[in-house]
Design a protein around this motif. Structure first.
Motif, PDB file in Angstrom:
ATOM      1  N   ARG B 272       0.823  -1.194   0.000  1.00 13.89           N
ATOM      2  CA  ARG B 272       0.000   0.000   0.000  1.00 13.89           C
ATOM      3  C   ARG B 272       0.865   1.255   0.000  1.00 13.89           C
ATOM      4  NH1 ARG B 272      -4.653   2.207   0.682  1.00 13.89           N
ATOM      5  NH2 ARG B 272      -4.900   3.953   2.095  1.00 13.89           N
ATOM      6  N   SER B 273       0.459   2.226  -0.776  1.00  7.95           N
ATOM      7  CA  SER B 273       1.189   3.491  -0.783  1.00  7.95           C
ATOM      8  C   SER B 273       0.178   4.599  -1.032  1.00  7.95           C
ATOM      9  CB  SER B 273       2.257   3.488  -1.882  1.00  7.95           C
ATOM     10  OG  SER B 273       1.649   3.644  -3.149  1.00  7.95           O
ATOM     11  N   PHE B 274       0.662   5.805  -1.105  1.00  3.64           N
ATOM     12  CA  PHE B 274      -0.221   6.925  -1.369  1.00  3.64           C
ATOM     13  C   PHE B 274      -0.861   6.815  -2.744  1.00  3.64           C
ATOM     14  CE2 PHE B 274       0.721   8.985   2.406  1.00  3.64           C
ATOM     15  CZ  PHE B 274       2.084   9.063   2.626  1.00  3.64           C
ATOM     16  N   PHE B 275      -0.220   6.076  -3.605  1.00  7.26           N
ATOM     17  CA  PHE B 275      -0.679   6.020  -4.987  1.00  7.26           C
ATOM     18  C   PHE B 275      -1.430   4.736  -5.298  1.00  7.26           C
ATOM     19  CE2 PHE B 275       1.793   9.671  -5.442  1.00  7.26           C
ATOM     20  CZ  PHE B 275       3.030   9.451  -4.859  1.00  7.26           C
ATOM     21  N   GLU B 277      -4.435   3.871  -5.004  1.00  2.00           N
ATOM     22  CA  GLU B 277      -5.682   3.993  -5.735  1.00  2.00           C
ATOM     23  C   GLU B 277      -5.445   4.398  -7.178  1.00  2.00           C
ATOM     24  OE1 GLU B 277      -8.956   6.095  -3.919  1.00  2.00           O
ATOM     25  OE2 GLU B 277      -9.635   6.702  -5.911  1.00  2.00           O
ATOM     26  N   ILE B 278      -4.528   5.322  -7.374  1.00  2.00           N
ATOM     27  CA  ILE B 278      -4.305   5.802  -8.733  1.00  2.00           C
ATOM     28  C   ILE B 278      -3.796   4.676  -9.621  1.00  2.00           C
ATOM     29  CG2 ILE B 278      -3.028   7.415 -10.178  1.00  2.00           C
ATOM     30  CD1 ILE B 278      -2.967   9.359  -7.954  1.00  2.00           C
ATOM     31  N   LEU B 327       6.965   5.903  -8.369  1.00  2.00           N
ATOM     32  CA  LEU B 327       5.613   6.434  -8.479  1.00  2.00           C
ATOM     33  C   LEU B 327       5.525   7.898  -8.078  1.00  2.00           C
ATOM     34  CD1 LEU B 327       3.460   3.437  -7.206  1.00  2.00           C
ATOM     35  CD2 LEU B 327       3.791   4.222  -9.549  1.00  2.00           C
ATOM     36  N   CYS B 328       6.351   8.277  -7.137  1.00  2.00           N
ATOM     37  CA  CYS B 328       6.316   9.674  -6.702  1.00  2.00           C
ATOM     38  C   CYS B 328       6.614  10.616  -7.869  1.00  2.00           C
ATOM     39  CB  CYS B 328       7.348   9.885  -5.589  1.00  2.00           C
ATOM     40  SG  CYS B 328       6.662  10.671  -4.129  1.00  2.00           S
ATOM     41  N   LEU B 330       6.507   9.855 -11.022  1.00  2.47           N
ATOM     42  CA  LEU B 330       5.541   9.678 -12.092  1.00  2.47           C
ATOM     43  C   LEU B 330       4.240  10.399 -11.772  1.00  2.47           C
ATOM     44  CD1 LEU B 330       6.328   5.942 -12.756  1.00  2.47           C
ATOM     45  CD2 LEU B 330       6.747   7.824 -14.322  1.00  2.47           C
ATOM     46  N   TYR B 331       3.983  10.520 -10.501  1.00  2.00           N
ATOM     47  CA  TYR B 331       2.811  11.288 -10.102  1.00  2.00           C
ATOM     48  C   TYR B 331       3.060  12.762 -10.368  1.00  2.00           C
ATOM     49  CZ  TYR B 331      -0.881  13.139  -7.052  1.00  2.00           C
ATOM     50  OH  TYR B 331      -1.966  13.810  -6.548  1.00  2.00           O
ATOM     51  N   ILE B 336       1.600   9.052 -14.298  1.00  2.00           N
ATOM     52  CA  ILE B 336       0.809   8.038 -13.596  1.00  2.00           C
ATOM     53  C   ILE B 336      -0.633   8.036 -14.066  1.00  2.00           C
ATOM     54  CG2 ILE B 336      -0.104   9.312 -11.611  1.00  2.00           C
ATOM     55  CD1 ILE B 336       1.000   7.120  -9.828  1.00  2.00           C
TER      56      ILE B 336
END
Lengths: 353, 447
Positions: B272-275, B277-278, B327-328, B330-331, B336
């Motif tokens: 699980r991470s902040f992303f 859901e995305i 991901l950071c 890419l966000y 992303i």
């Protein structure tokens, strides 16, 4: 990695930090928060932002705020008010700002003009400022000759009365925001999450959004504040030249308008909030009513008695032009005195800096 | 003239690299026989390629695809009510099953779906009684006898005419269209609603899914793709930005807000991470040709689901797992949010999807093995065999491996199509269309 030839100096993101109590996680969280905010606002500026993108960003923002609520504080001092999903961002007021950073927020509020230009939305400065060191955690660490360049653990020892100055400064900014609504040049932008079909309230919705922003984002905004303002404090060595009014002029209310729109902090559910709603959610104006620990940790109802009376505030009226935001705030009498004291304190902070 | 001497010195290399935004291909689709390939671009144009019916050569190569017709499908529009521009970018093209000599296709931009008829004309009538060859009316007094007009062959002309315009059906951006197996209806999906249209009726549509909340502030999920079942005309599936798939049966109720089956993979708490859901947002969903399986694409993986099992996918393929730690970034640079498509091969044994750096990946479902290929003009001479590529993620580095930090994230393979019966694939890389076919060659087989 993003473009060929461009080097990025991010901290090693390889480690998936799931430990919510670590500093790295916290800094990552803040980074994601600020980037999300920035993205959402830029998306709002587009004539027709992509709904999928806006929803994903809003959900990320919400999740990041919830994580902040759930995470124990950095120094373990803060109490945790109950969290509920409908008040996700509300929690950031309570717990979003770790105790160690209170004092900086208070001091850095004074630097807001350089961090909050009138033109572009505020958070645009933030990633670039933080990008200087390319680390969300490094937001708090500036040049060595910066008087505010202290490590987290030193912050508490620095201030004589961190809580009071923090709450005073932030609440002053919040009240100034309310009164500077009329100064905001643009109308509330149409957000994808509020299509024309959904409009049922009065046209002062945009103004109400600002209020919501005041309500919901006080703490988290302050949190972002310290980040942005810290960077600007390196250059802002001329604090004494600024008047308090100048400081509050430049606060970009559109920042809060848009935030609130997407995050749907409409506690009263549908329609627009009344002043009473705002009453509930604003932090206390003085520390006398707050516990010695972090003032934002108070349960919501304790804030009621400390707040100015917003019920008399008329969003559409030019009750206060931006220039007179401090001279004629639409507050009840007793709060005038309080506010005067806090402003004095704010001036003291400025002078000290 | 004096200028001629100077013109050879002008460096035109920059022109080659400059990509007109309008030429960026936004959708690719084969028709049911595979003889026609349609592409739509950001400028609202549709280009149809036709396969040359040459004799099969000794190497097993079939005919090439050449431009058959080009037409402007959608023009930039303006919504006067909301003061918004409507992009002319073609979001999707779907062919109708062929019923006569003409071909029909549906093309859609953000708001309007159009039915186009593509027909050939290679004869024209000659010998009219009342008109002369140029079409002018004859003087009646000069006509002394009657003649029967005859059809004479002429040069082949491809005519494309709009036959239906399905407008005002969507408030939000149309992301998918899908033709029903009944041959009479089709669905169009936007961010919050799915409508079902009859191909012959343009002023009405049925709303079959509506996930718009009463209060838009409560919106947390949008529809990202939708498709009809290939055989069952009452079934369709739609995917959401939260990574769920919903199978709906139109026999159950008129408004299919309540799904018949919900396909969702439980979240792995460890990753699980902040992303989370995305990256779980499904960007494309495709039924297998058999109708038994679903193929979905989210940001990092491609998943195969069995319609009979809704607890989770039966197969998960890592498309570019090496991006998980990035991901950071890419966000931050919006990558992303890229929406990759995915496709099945004709026998449902191979799935294919795109990635960055002009790479695309194929996965053999039987062995679970994946291969990375590159769609790049400079390295591909005509008839050259595609080299497999590798992204270096650790271990022994081979020559030709590309490091993760060297990936070009502006070169993304988002749109692709697989021939319905042969191993021919069409890959859209920005403004270029690559068509690859599988050589009947033991060395390349199985790749």
């Amino acid at each position: 990695m993003i473009m060929k030839g461009q080097k990025r100096k991010l901290p090693p993101e390889d480690m998936e930090v799931s430990d919510t109590s670590s500093l790295v996680w916290e800094s990552q969280r803040q980074f994601v928060f600020s980037v999300s905010l920035n993205k959402y606002q830029r998306g709002q500026e587009l004539p027709e932002p992509s709904l999928r993108r806006s929803v994903l960003i809003a959900n990320t923002l919400r999740q990041v705020s919830l994580e902040a609520c759930r995470a124990p504080s950095v120094d373990g001092e803060m109490s945790q008010p109950p969290c509920s999903s409908s008040f996700a961002l509300q929690e950031t007021i309570c717990t979003g700002v770790p105790a160690g950073r209170h004092q900086s927020a208070g001091m850095f509020a004074a630097n807001s003009p350089s961090a909050l230009p009138n033109g572009p939305p505020v958070p645009l400065n933030h990633p670039s400022n933080c990008a200087a060191s390319r680390s969300p955690g490094n937001c708090h660490y500036t040049a060595s000759n910066d008087p505010f360049s202290v490590k987290d653990e030193d912050w508490e020892s620095m201030s004589a009365d961190p809580d009071f100055s923090l709450s005073a400064a932030i609440s002053s900014i919040l009240t100034a925001l309310d009164s500077s609504i009329d100064g905001s040049p643009q109308a509330a932008p149409r957000t994808p999450l509020r299509s024309l079909e959904n409009l049922s309230g009065p046209p002062e919705g945009g103004v109400a959004w600002v209020k919501q922003g005041v309500r919901g984002y006080g703490g988290s905004w302050g949190q972002q504040e310290e980040c942005r303002v810290r960077e600007s404090s390196v250059e802002a060595a001329y604090l004494s030249d600024l008047t308090v009014e100048d400081l509050f002029q430049d606060i970009d209310t559109s920042l809060l308008e848009r935030e609130m729109g997407v995050l749907g902090l409409r506690g009263s559910g549908g329609g627009y909030p009344t002043g009473d709603d705002l009453l509930r959610y604003l932090p206390p104006l003085s520390s006398s009513s707050s516990s010695p620990s972090h003032p934002f940790s108070l349960p919501l109802n304790q804030n009621l008695k400390c707040l100015p009376s917003f019920s008399s505030f008329s969003p559409l009226s030019s009750s206060s032009s931006s220039s007179s935001s401090l001279s004629s705030p639409p507050f009840s009498g007793q709060n005038h005195v309080k506010e005067g004291l806090e402003l004095d304190h704010l001036m003291e902070i400025l002078v000290e800096a | 003239m004096g200028e001629d001497a100077e013109s050879p010195k002008i460096n035109h290399t920059f022109l080659r690299d400059y990509v007109t935004e309008a030429d960026v291909i936004s959708t690719v689709e084969f028709n049911q026989t595979g003889d026609l390939l349609a592409t739509g671009d950001k400028g609202g144009r549709v280009v149809i390629f036709q396969r040359e019916t040459e004799e099969v050569g000794e190497t097993g190569d079939s005919g090439e695809y050449n431009v058959y017709s080009t037409f402007q499908s959608h023009e930039p529009d303006f919504d006067y009510l909301k003061s918004l521009e409507i992009e002319e970018k073609i979001n999707k093209i779907r062919w109708l099953p062929q019923q006569n000599a003409a071909h029909f296709l549906l093309s859609t931009n953000d708001k309007t779906i159009k039915l186009w008829k593509v027909s050939e004309r290679d004869k024209r009538p000659e010998g009219y009684n009342l008109k002369d060859e140029e079409g002018r009316l004859k003087d009646i007094s000069t006509i002394t006898s009657l003649q029967v007009p005859v059809l004479k062959p002429t040069d082949l002309m491809v005519e494309v005419r709009p036959r239906r315009v399905f407008s005002n059906g969507h408030t939000y951006h149309v992301n998918s269209i899908s033709v029903n197996s009944d041959g009479e209806t089709y669905l169009s999906a936007d961010d919050l609603r799915i409508n079902m249209w009859h191909l012959g009726i343009t002023d009405r549509s049925f709303n079959i899914v509506d996930i718009k909340p009463a209060n838009m502030e409560d919106l947390t999920e949008v529809i990202t793709a939708a498709e009809f079942h290939p055989h069952h005309c009452h079934l369709f599936v739609y995917s959401s930005s939260k990574g769920t798939l919903r199978l709906c049966d139109m026999r159950a109720s008129a408004l299919c807000d309540r799904h018949t089956k919900l396909f969702e993979e439980p979240e792995d708490p460890g990753s699980r991470s902040f992303f989370s859901e995305i990256i779980s947002s499904v960007s494309d969903v495709k039924f297998s040709h058999s109708g038994r399986y679903l193929l979905t694409r989210d940001y990092l993986t491609a998943k195969v689901w069995d319609l009979n099992m809704d607890k989770g996918p039966v197969e998960t393929y890592q498309v570019h797992e090496y991006l998980r730690s990035k991901l950071c970034s890419l966000y931050e640079n919006d990558c992303i949010f890229d929406k990759f498509e995915c496709v099945w091969n004709s026998s449902d044994s191979v799935i294919m999807t795109g990635a960055y750096n002009s790479f695309f990946r194929m996965f053999d479902r039987e062995t679970g093995r994946g291969v990375t290929l590159e769609a790049w003009r400079e390295s591909s001479k005509p008839r050259a065999v595609l080299r497999t590529r590798r992204v270096y993620t650790g271990g022994k580095r081979r020559r030709g491996d590309v490091g993760v930090d060297s990936l070009d994230f502006t070169k993304k393979i988002l749109h692709m199509a697989w021939h319905p019966s042969e191993n021919i694939i069409a890959i859209a890389a920005t403004n270029n269309l690559y068509i690859f076919q599988d050589r009947v060659n033991p060395e390349t087989q199985g790749q």
